[in-house]
Motif scaffolding. Structure first.
Motif, PDB file in Angstrom:
ATOM      1  N   TYR A 236       8.936  -4.319  -6.683  1.00 13.78           N
ATOM      2  CA  TYR A 236       7.695  -3.687  -6.203  1.00 13.78           C
ATOM      3  C   TYR A 236       6.486  -4.584  -6.508  1.00 13.78           C
ATOM      4  CZ  TYR A 236      10.180   0.730  -5.451  1.00 13.78           C
ATOM      5  OH  TYR A 236      11.054   1.709  -4.996  1.00 13.78           O
ATOM      6  N   ASP A 237       6.616  -5.854  -6.160  1.00 11.31           N
ATOM      7  CA  ASP A 237       5.587  -6.823  -6.525  1.00 11.31           C
ATOM      8  C   ASP A 237       4.833  -7.403  -5.326  1.00 11.31           C
ATOM      9  OD1 ASP A 237       7.685  -8.261  -5.499  1.00 11.31           O
ATOM     10  OD2 ASP A 237       7.929  -9.577  -7.251  1.00 11.31           O
ATOM     11  N   VAL A 238       4.973  -6.759  -4.174  1.00  6.60           N
ATOM     12  CA  VAL A 238       4.247  -7.138  -2.963  1.00  6.60           C
ATOM     13  C   VAL A 238       3.580  -5.874  -2.431  1.00  6.60           C
ATOM     14  CG1 VAL A 238       4.458  -7.999  -0.589  1.00  6.60           C
ATOM     15  CG2 VAL A 238       5.873  -8.987  -2.416  1.00  6.60           C
ATOM     16  N   PHE A 239       2.397  -6.014  -1.865  1.00 10.43           N
ATOM     17  CA  PHE A 239       1.761  -4.837  -1.274  1.00 10.43           C
ATOM     18  C   PHE A 239       1.310  -5.146   0.152  1.00 10.43           C
ATOM     19  CE2 PHE A 239      -1.898  -6.991  -3.256  1.00 10.43           C
ATOM     20  CZ  PHE A 239      -2.833  -6.987  -2.221  1.00 10.43           C
ATOM     21  N   VAL A 240       1.159  -4.096   0.926  1.00 11.07           N
ATOM     22  CA  VAL A 240       0.585  -4.215   2.267  1.00 11.07           C
ATOM     23  C   VAL A 240      -0.665  -3.341   2.332  1.00 11.07           C
ATOM     24  CG1 VAL A 240       2.728  -4.780   3.460  1.00 11.07           C
ATOM     25  CG2 VAL A 240       2.095  -2.373   3.150  1.00 11.07           C
ATOM     26  N   LEU A 241      -1.596  -3.744   3.170  1.00 12.39           N
ATOM     27  CA  LEU A 241      -2.767  -2.932   3.493  1.00 12.39           C
ATOM     28  C   LEU A 241      -2.601  -2.471   4.929  1.00 12.39           C
ATOM     29  CD1 LEU A 241      -5.661  -5.098   1.981  1.00 12.39           C
ATOM     30  CD2 LEU A 241      -4.338  -3.277   0.869  1.00 12.39           C
ATOM     31  N   VAL A 242      -2.688  -1.173   5.145  1.00 11.99           N
ATOM     32  CA  VAL A 242      -2.525  -0.621   6.488  1.00 11.99           C
ATOM     33  C   VAL A 242      -3.754   0.208   6.835  1.00 11.99           C
ATOM     34  CG1 VAL A 242      -0.007  -0.629   6.366  1.00 11.99           C
ATOM     35  CG2 VAL A 242      -1.272   1.409   5.624  1.00 11.99           C
ATOM     36  N   ASP A 243      -3.996   0.367   8.139  1.00 14.66           N
ATOM     37  CA  ASP A 243      -5.169   1.124   8.569  1.00 14.66           C
ATOM     38  C   ASP A 243      -4.842   2.606   8.712  1.00 14.66           C
ATOM     39  OD1 ASP A 243      -3.802   1.418  10.980  1.00 14.66           O
ATOM     40  OD2 ASP A 243      -5.079   0.023  12.086  1.00 14.66           O
ATOM     41  N   ASP A 244      -5.738   3.369   9.286  1.00 12.12           N
ATOM     42  CA  ASP A 244      -5.570   4.816   9.386  1.00 12.12           C
ATOM     43  C   ASP A 244      -4.356   5.211  10.212  1.00 12.12           C
ATOM     44  OD1 ASP A 244      -6.669   7.673  10.776  1.00 12.12           O
ATOM     45  OD2 ASP A 244      -7.128   7.387   8.657  1.00 12.12           O
ATOM     46  N   ALA A 245      -3.976   4.350  11.142  1.00 10.70           N
ATOM     47  CA  ALA A 245      -2.810   4.628  11.982  1.00 10.70           C
ATOM     48  C   ALA A 245      -1.527   4.058  11.399  1.00 10.70           C
ATOM     49  CB  ALA A 245      -3.033   4.064  13.383  1.00 10.70           C
ATOM     50  N   GLY A 246      -1.626   3.386  10.250  1.00 15.04           N
ATOM     51  CA  GLY A 246      -0.451   2.784   9.631  1.00 15.04           C
ATOM     52  C   GLY A 246      -0.161   1.371  10.089  1.00 15.04           C
ATOM     53  N   GLU A 247      -1.077   0.769  10.838  1.00 18.62           N
ATOM     54  CA  GLU A 247      -0.872  -0.594  11.329  1.00 18.62           C
ATOM     55  C   GLU A 247      -1.251  -1.611  10.246  1.00 18.62           C
ATOM     56  OE1 GLU A 247       0.583  -1.222  14.215  1.00 18.62           O
ATOM     57  OE2 GLU A 247       0.717   0.959  14.544  1.00 18.62           O
ATOM     58  N   LEU A 248      -0.521  -2.720  10.248  1.00 16.93           N
ATOM     59  CA  LEU A 248      -0.697  -3.736   9.216  1.00 16.93           C
ATOM     60  C   LEU A 248      -2.036  -4.453   9.359  1.00 16.93           C
ATOM     61  CD1 LEU A 248       0.668  -5.300   6.852  1.00 16.93           C
ATOM     62  CD2 LEU A 248       1.450  -6.955   8.581  1.00 16.93           C
ATOM     63  N   LEU A 249      -2.754  -4.560   8.227  1.00 11.02           N
ATOM     64  CA  LEU A 249      -3.992  -5.334   8.162  1.00 11.02           C
ATOM     65  C   LEU A 249      -3.804  -6.610   7.351  1.00 11.02           C
ATOM     66  CD1 LEU A 249      -6.566  -2.458   7.430  1.00 11.02           C
ATOM     67  CD2 LEU A 249      -6.192  -3.626   9.618  1.00 11.02           C
ATOM     68  N   ALA A 250      -3.030  -6.524   6.260  1.00 11.01           N
ATOM     69  CA  ALA A 250      -2.872  -7.678   5.383  1.00 11.01           C
ATOM     70  C   ALA A 250      -1.676  -7.448   4.459  1.00 11.01           C
ATOM     71  CB  ALA A 250      -4.135  -7.916   4.555  1.00 11.01           C
ATOM     72  N   LYS A 251      -1.251  -8.538   3.832  1.00 12.25           N
ATOM     73  CA  LYS A 251      -0.148  -8.494   2.874  1.00 12.25           C
ATOM     74  C   LYS A 251      -0.565  -9.278   1.642  1.00 12.25           C
ATOM     75  CE  LYS A 251       4.817  -9.572   2.571  1.00 12.25           C
ATOM     76  NZ  LYS A 251       5.971 -10.148   3.339  1.00 12.25           N
ATOM     77  N   GLY A 252      -0.290  -8.742   0.461  1.00 14.76           N
ATOM     78  CA  GLY A 252      -0.682  -9.400  -0.773  1.00 14.76           C
ATOM     79  C   GLY A 252       0.497  -9.643  -1.690  1.00 14.76           C
ATOM     80  N   VAL A 253       0.425 -10.761  -2.412  1.00 17.13           N
ATOM     81  CA  VAL A 253       1.498 -11.125  -3.347  1.00 17.13           C
ATOM     82  C   VAL A 253       0.861 -11.506  -4.687  1.00 17.13           C
ATOM     83  CG1 VAL A 253       3.567 -12.510  -3.712  1.00 17.13           C
ATOM     84  CG2 VAL A 253       2.804 -12.006  -1.379  1.00 17.13           C
ATOM     85  N   PRO A 254       0.448 -10.537  -5.476  1.00 23.63           N
ATOM     86  CA  PRO A 254      -0.128 -10.858  -6.781  1.00 23.63           C
ATOM     87  C   PRO A 254       0.958 -11.376  -7.729  1.00 23.63           C
ATOM     88  CG  PRO A 254       0.110  -8.495  -6.538  1.00 23.63           C
ATOM     89  CD  PRO A 254       0.460  -9.089  -5.207  1.00 23.63           C
ATOM     90  N   THR A 255       0.546 -12.157  -8.711  1.00 22.86           N
ATOM     91  CA  THR A 255       1.533 -12.849  -9.549  1.00 22.86           C
ATOM     92  C   THR A 255       1.615 -12.315 -10.971  1.00 22.86           C
ATOM     93  OG1 THR A 255      -0.160 -14.519 -10.034  1.00 22.86           O
ATOM     94  CG2 THR A 255       1.377 -14.996  -8.239  1.00 22.86           C
ATOM     95  N   THR A 256       0.492 -11.949 -11.556  1.00 24.30           N
ATOM     96  CA  THR A 256       0.506 -11.509 -12.954  1.00 24.30           C
ATOM     97  C   THR A 256      -0.398 -10.303 -13.134  1.00 24.30           C
ATOM     98  OG1 THR A 256      -1.351 -13.003 -13.477  1.00 24.30           O
ATOM     99  CG2 THR A 256       0.887 -13.856 -13.816  1.00 24.30           C
ATOM    100  N   GLY A 257      -0.109  -9.546 -14.193  1.00 24.83           N
ATOM    101  CA  GLY A 257      -0.972  -8.427 -14.557  1.00 24.83           C
ATOM    102  C   GLY A 257      -0.938  -7.257 -13.610  1.00 24.83           C
ATOM    103  N   LEU A 258       0.183  -7.039 -12.927  1.00 25.59           N
ATOM    104  CA  LEU A 258       0.286  -5.940 -11.963  1.00 25.59           C
ATOM    105  C   LEU A 258       0.193  -4.582 -12.665  1.00 25.59           C
ATOM    106  CD1 LEU A 258       1.510  -8.420 -10.444  1.00 25.59           C
ATOM    107  CD2 LEU A 258       3.003  -6.812  -9.268  1.00 25.59           C
ATOM    108  N   PRO A 259      -0.190  -3.533 -11.928  1.00 24.95           N
ATOM    109  CA  PRO A 259      -0.137  -2.187 -12.507  1.00 24.95           C
ATOM    110  C   PRO A 259       1.290  -1.880 -12.957  1.00 24.95           C
ATOM    111  CG  PRO A 259      -1.321  -2.176 -10.421  1.00 24.95           C
ATOM    112  CD  PRO A 259      -0.694  -3.520 -10.541  1.00 24.95           C
ATOM    113  N   PRO A 260       1.485  -0.946 -13.868  1.00 25.02           N
ATOM    114  CA  PRO A 260       2.840  -0.609 -14.343  1.00 25.02           C
ATOM    115  C   PRO A 260       3.782  -0.312 -13.179  1.00 25.02           C
ATOM    116  CG  PRO A 260       1.185   0.516 -15.656  1.00 25.02           C
ATOM    117  CD  PRO A 260       0.451  -0.130 -14.518  1.00 25.02           C
ATOM    118  N   ILE A 261       5.032  -0.712 -13.335  1.00 21.85           N
ATOM    119  CA  ILE A 261       5.973  -0.586 -12.212  1.00 21.85           C
ATOM    120  C   ILE A 261       6.196   0.881 -11.839  1.00 21.85           C
ATOM    121  CG2 ILE A 261       8.046  -0.595 -13.666  1.00 21.85           C
ATOM    122  CD1 ILE A 261       9.327  -2.310 -11.358  1.00 21.85           C
ATOM    123  N   HIS A 262       6.090   1.803 -12.801  1.00 22.26           N
ATOM    124  CA  HIS A 262       6.287   3.206 -12.438  1.00 22.26           C
ATOM    125  C   HIS A 262       5.162   3.695 -11.528  1.00 22.26           C
ATOM    126  CE1 HIS A 262       3.628   3.757 -16.010  1.00 22.26           C
ATOM    127  NE2 HIS A 262       3.198   4.811 -15.348  1.00 22.26           N
TER     128      HIS A 262
END
Length: 292
Positions: A236-262
């Protein structure tokens, strides 16, 4: 007025005439430094009376005008018609201009590697894109944004008009406190240059319903500019940003210091099976296909 042994009489009229004369002298002196084409005809006091969310809103009439005047002749040099503010008929609380500006900023981030690297750096960029200040030490309710995108729930970047910012939860949004007064914090944290209204990272509870029953859509009667969804891969180390209709806006791949996995797992569970999960599910399939 008595000064020493002398009585001096000064009438109210004399004082008024002196003040008026001084005022005209000052005004004439100031006007001599302003070119005629930049001297504006005064507007009525009601023309700009509507202040929403800390921002000066334009006049409500779509045909309102700003008139420039030649000070020497008193004639109009030009007329500038102001367009009506775009509105969303289905979700009238949406600050449409601001929402579009947020998505433009997201597109700018997505065009490079801006959504890679340390999570806290990425999170600050998401705040910037969303029109929010980074206020990690402010008091909750007074503009605090340290929670934004840092848990499973506060992941909806919502842009709402000034009046809508004071909307309360009447109990229609489940798992959210009744009342849920957010207006004061929204006004403190919102960056003005993105347009009228304000921004907030609202709770996504209820977003898996159709239509969504979350804070943005129900309490504020607003669409979301974007939603952050963690991709359900192994870590669970990649995120997507989607708009109001659920369409893809962007994709992010942070490397360190992520929020807790739960928190990241729970975030995906919040949207599972809804339109907001489509791009996260697609990202998993693409990663599996690439590995094969």
């Amino acid at each position: 007025i008595r000064i020493g042994n002398n009585n001096i009489s000064i009438t109210r009229t004399a004082i008024v005439l002196q003040v008026a004369s001084t005022s005209r002298t000052i005004n004439n002196s100031i006007s001599s430094f302003i070119p005629p084409q930049r001297r504006y005809q005064p507007l009525s006091n009601s023309a700009f009376h509507n202040i929403r969310g800390g921002f000066l809103s334009p006049p409500q009439s779509a045909n309102s005008r700003l008139v420039t005047t030649d000070a020497s002749s008193g004639t109009n040099n030009s007329e500038i018609k102001q367009e009506a503010m775009p509105m969303d008929d289905e979700y009238p609380g949406t600050a449409v201009t601001r929402m579009n500006a947020v998505r433009q900023r997201v597109a700018a981030l997505a065009s490079g590697d801006e959504l890679k690297g340390a999570w806290e750096d990425v999170r600050r960029k998401l705040l910037w894109a969303g029109g929010l200040r980074d206020l990690p030490v402010a008091r909750p309710g007074s503009g605090y944004t340290g929670h934004s995108f840092n848990d499973y729930n506060h992941v909806d970047l919502t842009t709402m008009l000034g009046d809508a910012q004071d909307n309360l939860n009447d109990g229609s949004v489940k798992q959210i406190a009744r009342g849920n007064r957010l207006g004061p914090g929204i006004r403190i944290a919102s960056i003005p240059e993105l347009g009228p209204g304000g921004s907030w990272s609202t709770c996504a509870n209820g977003c898996n319903a159709e239509p969504p029953r979350d804070v943005a859509h129900v309490q504020f009667r607003s669409r979301i500019a974007f939603k952050l969804v963690w991709v359900p891969n192994e870590n669970y180390d990649v995120f997507v940003l989607v708009d109001d209709a659920g369409e893809l806006l962007a994709k992010g791949v942070p490397t360190t210091g992520l929020p807790p996995i739960h928190e990241r797992r729970r975030n995906y569970e919040l949207v599972r099976g809804s339109k907001y999960a489509r791009e996260a599910d697609r990202a998993v399939k693409e990663d599996i296909g690439a590995a094969e």
